[in-house]
Design a protein around this motif. Sequence first.
Motif: not given
Length: 259
Positions: A1, A15, A18, A23
């Motif tokens: 990540m 953010r 995610e 991805a």
Amino acid sequence: MTQAAGSGIGGELARAREARGLALADVAQQLKFAARQLEALEQERFDLLPGGTFARGMVRSYARLLKLDPEPLLSRIGGTLDASNTGRLAERYREPVPFSDSGRRSTLIYLGLSLLVLAAVGTLAYEWARERAAPMKPAIAPVAKAKPKPPVPRPAVERPPVERPLVVEEKKAEAPKPAPGVHRIVLRLEREAWIEVKDGAERLLVSSLNAAGTERVVQGRPPFSLVIGNAQYVRVTYDDKPVDLQPYVKVEVARLTLQ
């Protein structure tokens, strides 16, 4: 990540990505950007991106993909991009200019020779001016006035009849017709957008980020495979016929094939 940069725009984009379960590879595939460029954007490493215009285009496309308003992000990124560009220029012009002792000697010799040449030219010009200023009285011989001769009558000359040339109408050459099987695509951009076009032989004809107001013309043999980012602001015609992109748009990216 990917590790995002604090509370800046890079962290906000990371953010949001995610939170949607995406991805970097998924985003790179949809926006047609390299994964390393998206990673640099999330880490706010703007010095690794091609330039300010490219970075702003990435932020705008990334924010729209994540359903965020791009304008507040762009206003926050403006000062950072300007400072980054200014730093690059300062480092470039801070390097010293090499100037060796032999170069100094050559420059001094050149200046000395130039002064000697200028002095010689000035001396010659002064002497020439003095000679021109000396009084000169040339002898003027009397000129006898010639008596005018009486006019001699010219004999009448018969002119042969003038034949008018025949006028042959020339047919205008017709414009060459396009080769059989060749088709034409015109893309007009109202805003900045990514364009990718491949022909029937899978040859890449266009693959670039284009500025607003750009018009791209592509010719080749179908079928054509098109990928258009920011598709709602792109107008497409195929053989002078408009193409509706709306049925092919998914997350602001249109993918379609023209036969």
